[in-house]
Design an enzyme around this catalytic site. Structure first.
Site, short mmCIF file in Angstrom:
data_model
loop_
_atom_site.label_atom_id
_atom_site.label_comp_id
_atom_site.label_asym_id
_atom_site.label_seq_id
_atom_site.Cartn_x
_atom_site.Cartn_y
_atom_site.Cartn_z
N HIS A 64 0.82 -1.21 0.00
CA HIS A 64 0.00 0.00 0.00
C HIS A 64 0.86 1.26 0.00
O HIS A 64 0.58 2.22 -0.71
CB HIS A 64 -0.92 -0.02 1.22
CG HIS A 64 -1.93 1.07 1.23
ND1 HIS A 64 -3.18 0.92 0.67
CD2 HIS A 64 -1.88 2.33 1.70
CE1 HIS A 64 -3.84 2.05 0.81
NE2 HIS A 64 -3.07 2.93 1.43
N HIS B 252 -10.84 2.60 -0.61
CA HIS B 252 -11.01 2.17 0.78
C HIS B 252 -11.85 0.90 0.79
O HIS B 252 -12.88 0.81 1.43
CB HIS B 252 -11.65 3.28 1.63
CG HIS B 252 -10.93 3.52 2.92
ND1 HIS B 252 -11.56 3.85 4.09
CD2 HIS B 252 -9.61 3.43 3.22
CE1 HIS B 252 -10.66 3.98 5.04
NE2 HIS B 252 -9.48 3.73 4.55
N ASP C 65 -0.87 15.06 5.49
CA ASP C 65 -1.84 14.42 6.37
C ASP C 65 -1.30 13.07 6.82
O ASP C 65 -0.40 12.51 6.20
CB ASP C 65 -3.17 14.24 5.64
CG ASP C 65 -3.04 13.28 4.48
OD1 ASP C 65 -2.22 13.54 3.58
OD2 ASP C 65 -3.74 12.25 4.47
#
Ligand SMILES: Nc1ncnc2c1ncn2[C@@H]1O[C@H](COP(=O)(O)OP(=O)(O)O)[C@@H](O)[C@H]1O
Ligand SMILES: [Mg+2]
Lengths: 80, 237, 745, 80
Positions: C50, C96, C271
């Site tokens: 990922h 997601h 973030d």
């Protein structure tokens, strides 16, 4: 001390969420669930010196914020 | 006119309302942060905009109703100043006790975003004075908690405090035209004095032809008219 | 809480946590010693598929990522393109999938939250979101639950934060029964000069943590960490699914944009997404060629007793890491106080090029930033899947075709298939109008949103996501080209010219040679289509391991494309606008029933050959649409996709506020009726225009070299399509409007 | 028989509502409310023949519909 506050819609107010849950339960094979009401459950960790004080303060919290007494009713329990 | 537009943490139609007041109407809009104790000097009207103040946690509008600025709004409204609540603003004004009743989960239990029609009725208010009674406005709704409840809904209507009702395009108030299960199709109400008004639909999203609809603009135009000295007392013909 | 209590690291521990022996050795080589448990966690998460793109990296580099409009291509938190007037559009798409399968509401909600942060972390205000969803077959027992949960999760987050969800894509197929797809796209707008990057520049600058407190949630998220080392009670403490808090995210958004407006205050920002504090700290250090030093005792925490490992790998939502100019710490904290956000300076930028982490006064990790950030690169084995020959050999016309009298019923059946039926049930739950910029919302081909120029005048952007994964299953190369072309065509029929795209490449396990073959073919198709259409890829995401029990999904390279339209008032929508307009078809009718909705609905088959895309024809058709829109000659335009000409014509008739019928002939040709009506040849558009403009329209098509056939005229309450289909629009509409609800209710 | 079901988020799961309510209570002058968790309260009117049966059935309802055990935990009480 912990306060457990239960807020529910007044009986006269339609509770579509309860109705929907009841219908789903029936569909899922739980016809014995005849009537369902859905409310809020609020747990508060309190720092107070006495039960009496807690009683008074939690009641004030409910009236001021936790319940809307136009449509809801509340009750609460205190525990050490 | 100088319009104060309140901003709570989680408000999200504050900029939209500002856009309509300043760019579309060319008026003086002021964003007012919830922690302020005073409205800007010379405020002619207050708008409590839509959004999810405080995430709408606990109950929609419940936490915002206690913000510092709401005391100033209470004073302003008490003196007869025009106050408009839109969507979350309606919920906040009810929670603050400035409007009667309460707003709860839509009967569908789903968030509903779509165009609806509302019929203008009730006593003239600063926000409807220029709109002939019975006129049908098309405006979007976007809410999950829009079901209006009042244990004296009939009395409210009798006193002229029901300002908007959901209806079909021809003005018929029917169950099928009611998007959220509100009692008696109530989409907007006023206080007894008529100066505090709120509705669930979004007039600021229906104020420009480019966005497909400009009927909502009449609500802001009404305010402008009623603030013009010597105008706006009665209802337009 | 520190190293003392952490397990000893051995090769075996690495293995149980999903690290291969070769990777373990590589790590030892980098460190020159056995790592601490926290260090192992850093490597594991940063080297996960990922985070490191280890299976895809060597192929992704071949994508066309440059162009006149590109300001920042892949590699940043989101892609940045110039849209004129000193403004840029910032956008990206993210998956997601797995979290949404486990907990549909929160999984989808936090997916939206994550992509929003990717966009505003760059300094852009998000103005629109889209979502692309794939679910298992409608009859699967979990499908209604998953659909309801995902849709309300997307709405719950997007509606609350106040970013309109203006469009999307949703489809059903049994290949997604055990592995749904939830891909979220967000676009934001910034000033060209106001872009922020994730760089830890300036030795001595402070590292500012702000947003929510760190909890034990999602620690297994990015790295798929096996949990053998942990006992059952610690497992219980570590929910792998996070709960989203759109309210805090809204505060975070406003606070970030305010911080960024203060000149010189923020040096860099990123973030905390997958792999949380680890990835933001490591990536920011590596991009700037610097090091960072963190003191975890200063990290705001939600619960006591968290280990360094847990703090570093937590994927708690709604958190940011920023680099603040030294000496201006107080200014930043004061601003965050206004927004009620937790904030703390947790470390500094150093010149060591190492990531040094302290907890309880002790160093628990000290590793070089670059190799962690660079990750690994694999060239995995590839093999053409054996199923292809078999499915490609199927001749769609060999199956029994409906009798002429049954073609109307066939159309109704296709219209009520949830893949084709109206998605209103979905998008009514999304606030698609907040921000008063939605000129064309969901329900037409592409969404058009208004962007205000600095002078207050309006321009527009077109947005669309699309991918027909059946075509990609039959031919990943052609299928991906078709997806790109369909996006560009959806924009063109709405009046917007394609500018740039993002992708979200959803595939099964890369450890399977067949999957890698599909992946590489798909990328080749993506590159080719982008090059020939002149549309660069500016950001993207790869999601592998979409499979359960050895059954992979169809290759699903989701494309999200952005286009420009100078005057949004000139946007074109799909539905017929009134009686008496001329209806015409742009493009060519060819027999393409492979992978069609017809074949699936009527015969339960996903087979045949994927339609062939003639890119030259495609360009001529889309160019015609753009010129017609620009000249204001169109009353409506709708591209032909699932269900072909018949479905598109029905949609034109029934998707407006008022139904408008039409009497149409089929274009001349010798196609069998099912192919003419339901074939899915690309590069076709159904347009309508005022009869007074007929000559002008024909001229534009001729100039562009696009084939055009006049089919008939709008009017009445029935839709007539050739000799065999003649149905009241109300009947079509009923099938189409109720088809989706049947799945979920 | 009535079942009272209490559904709350698991302890380690973020409770944004609880956090917002706690902050608001503090601002409203109730600093003694140290920690707040907000959950659901579901009241079910049951038609069952025995307490044992009720126990089993309500537990099944919780696992199947009323709670999402990935992030929530539940408990319930039965009363005549
Ligand atoms: N998940 C979704 N969210 C929001 N809008 C959606 C979603 N799925 C589909 N839509 C909207 O529904 C309309 C029809 O979608 P679709 O049938 O996929 O169109 P097309 O055939 O052009 O790809 C589009 O406007 C699209 O934006
Ligand atoms: Mg389309």
């Amino acid at each position: 001390m912990t306060a457990k506050v239960y807020v529910t819609l007044k009986k006269a107010v339609l509770d579509p969420q309860g109705k929907a849950v009841q219908r789903s339960l029936t569909k899922l094979g739980f016809p014995e669930a005849r009537d369902v009401r859905v409310g809020r459950f609020i747990e508060i960790a309190l720092e107070v010196s006495s039960r009496e004080e807690a009683q008074k303060r939690v009641d004030a919290m409910c009236r001021k914020l936790l319940a809307n007494t136009v449509i809801e009713e509340y009750r609460f329990e205190l525990a050490e | 006119m100088r319009v104060a537009i309140l901003q709570f943490p989680g408000s999200n139609c504050d900029d939209d309302t500002m856009h309509v007041v300043t760019r579309v109407l060319g008026e003086d809009g002021r964003l007012v942060w919830h922690r302020e104790a005073q409205l800007p000097t010379g405020t002619d009207a207050v708008i409590v905009p839509g959004g999810f103040s405080y995430g709408d946690y606990l109950r929609s509008g419940a936490i915002a109703a206690h913000a510092a600025i709401m005391d100033a709004v209470r004073v302003f409204a008490g003196a007869g100043g025009p106050v408009l609540g839109i969507c979350n603003g309606f919920q906040i004004l009810c929670e603050a006790g400035l409007l009667p009743g309460a707003l709860t989960r839509n009967a569908s239990l789903r968030f509903e975003c779509r165009q609806v029609h509302v019929r203008v009725e009730g006593r003239p208010t600063p926000f409807t004075a220029a709109i002939p009674a019975g006129r049908v406005l098309r405006m979007p709704i976007a809410h999950g908690d829009g079901r209006y409840i009042n244990d004296d809904a009939t009395g409210l209507g009798a006193r002229g405090q029901v300002v908007f009702r959901y209806c079909d395009p021809a003005g018929g108030v029917r169950d099928e035209a009611n998007p959220n299960g509100s009692q008696l199709g109530i989409a907007g109400v006023s206080n007894e004095a008529g100066n505090v008004v709120a509705l669930m639909p979004h007039p600021e999203r229906a104020s420009e032809a480019l966005l497909g609809e400009d009927g909502g603009r009449q609500i802001f135009e009404s305010l402008r008219l009623s603030l013009t000295p010597g105008r706006g007392k009665g209802r337009a013909a | 809480m520190s190293a003392a209590r952490e397990p000893e690291v051995t090769r075996e521990v690495g293995r149980t946590q999903g690290m291969t022996d070769a990777e373990y050795d590589q790590m030892l080589g980098i460190l020159g010693r056995t790592p601490t448990f926290t260090e192992l966690g850093l490597f594991m998460s940063m080297w996960s598929e990922h985070c490191s793109y280890k299976s895809s990296r060597i192929f992704l580099k071949d994508l066309p990522t440059t162009g006149a409009c590109v300001v920042h291509g892949p590699g940043e938190n989101a892609g940045v393109v110039d849209i004129g007037d000193g403004q840029v559009a910032v956008f990206k798409m993210e998956s997601h999938n797995h979290p949404s399968f486990v907990e549909p509401y929160q999984g989808a909600a936090t997916g939206v939250g994550g992509i929003l942060r990717d966009v505003f972390t760059m300094g852009a205000r998000p103005i629109a979101s889209l979502n692309a969803l794939r679910f298992g077959q409608p009859s699967h027992p979990r499908t209604p639950y998953l659909v309801s949960g995902v849709v309300s999760g997307i709405g719950g987050y997007g509606n609350s934060i106040g970013v309109p969800t203006v469009g999307g894509d949703i489809a059903f197929d049994e290949c997604y029964d055990g592995n749904i797809l939830v891909n979220a796209f967000t676009l934001g707008i910034a000033e060209h000069t106001g872009i922020f990057l994730g760089r830890a520049a300036g030795v001595g600058n402070g590292l500012l943590y702000f947003g929510s407190k760190t909890g034990r949630d999602g620690i297994h998220g990015a790295s798929l960490l096996a949990s053998a080392e942990f006992d059952a009670s610690s497992e219980e403490k570590r929910p792998t699914v996070q709960v989203g808090d759109p309210f805090t995210e809204k505060l975070l958004l406003e606070a970030c944009l305010e911080l960024m407006k203060v000149p010189g205050l923020l040096v860099g920002i990123q973030d905390m997404g997958a792999a949380g504090l680890t990835s933001s700290a490591v990536e920011m250090a590596a991009r700037a060629g610097n090091g960072v030093e963190l003191d975890l005792d200063l990290v705001p925490r939600r619960e006591p007793g968290m280990s360094a490992y847990e703090i570093m790998l937590s994927e708690s939502q709604e958190r940011m890491l920023a680099v603040v100019e030294a000496g201006r710490e107080g200014e930043a904290l004061a601003l965050l106080e206004k927004w009620d956000l937790d904030a703390a300076f947790i470390g500094k930028v150093t010149n060591t090029e190492r990531v040094v982490i302290k907890a309880d006064g002790k160093v628990v990790a000290d590793v070089p930033a670059a190799p962690l950030a660079e990750g690994l690169k694999y060239d995995r084995p590839r093999k053409r899947p054996a199923y292809l020959d078999e499915v490609n050999a199927v001749e769609p016309l060999s199956f029994a075709q409906p009798a002429p009298g049954d073609l109307g019923a066939t159309l109704l059946k296709i219209l009520s298939s949830p893949n084709v039926a109206s998605k209103e049930w979905v998008y009514r739950q999304y606030d698609h109008m907040v921000r008063v910029g939605t000129v064309v919302g969901p329900g037409s081909d592409a969404a058009i949103v208004r962007v205000l120029r600095p002078d207050g005048s309006a321009k527009g952007l077109g947005l669309v996501v699309d991918c027909n994964s059946r075509f990609c299953y039959l031919d990943p190369y052609e299928g991906t080209r078709l997806a790109v072309a369909e996006c560009a065509r959806n924009l063109a029929v709405s009046g917007a010219r394609a500018l740039a795209l993002t992708d979200c490449l959803n595939f099964a396990s890369p450890e399977r040679p067949e999957t890698m073959w599909q992946f590489v073919e798909s990328l080749r198709g993506l590159s080719d289509a982008c090059r020939s259409l002149g549309v660069p890829v500016v950001s993207g995401n790869v999601s592998f391991y979409n499979e359960t029990e050895g059954r992979g999904i169809h290759p699903t390279p989701m494309i999200g494309m952005v286009g420009t339209i100078a005057d949004p008032a000139g946007a074109v929508t799909q539905h017929f606008k009134g009686e008496g307009d001329v209806v015409a078809l742009l493009g060519l009718q060819t027999a393409e029933l492979g992978g069609s909705e017809y074949l699936k609905v009527m015969h339960g088959k996903v087979a045949g050959r994927a339609p062939r895309l003639d890119i030259d024809l495609e360009k001529r058709v889309t160019e015609t649409c753009l010129v017609l829109a620009d000249k204001g000659l169109l009353r409506s335009a709708h591209d032909l996709s699932d269900g072909g000409l018949a479905v598109a014509a029905a949609e034109c008739a029934m998707s407006g506020d008022e139904p408008v019928g039409a009497e149409l002939t089929l274009p001349a040709g010798d196609l069998p009726p099912v192919a003419a009506l339901f074939g899915e040849a690309p590069s076709r558009v159904l347009i309508s225009f005022s009869p007074a403009n007929r000559a002008a329209v024909e001229q534009v098509a001729a100039d562009a070299g696009a084939p055009m056939a006049i089919l008939g005229v709008t009017g009445g309450r029935r839709l007539v399509l050739g000799p065999d289909v003649d149905l009241p629009v109300a009947v079509l509409s009923d099938a189409w409007r109720t088809g989706f609800r049947k799945v979920v209710e």
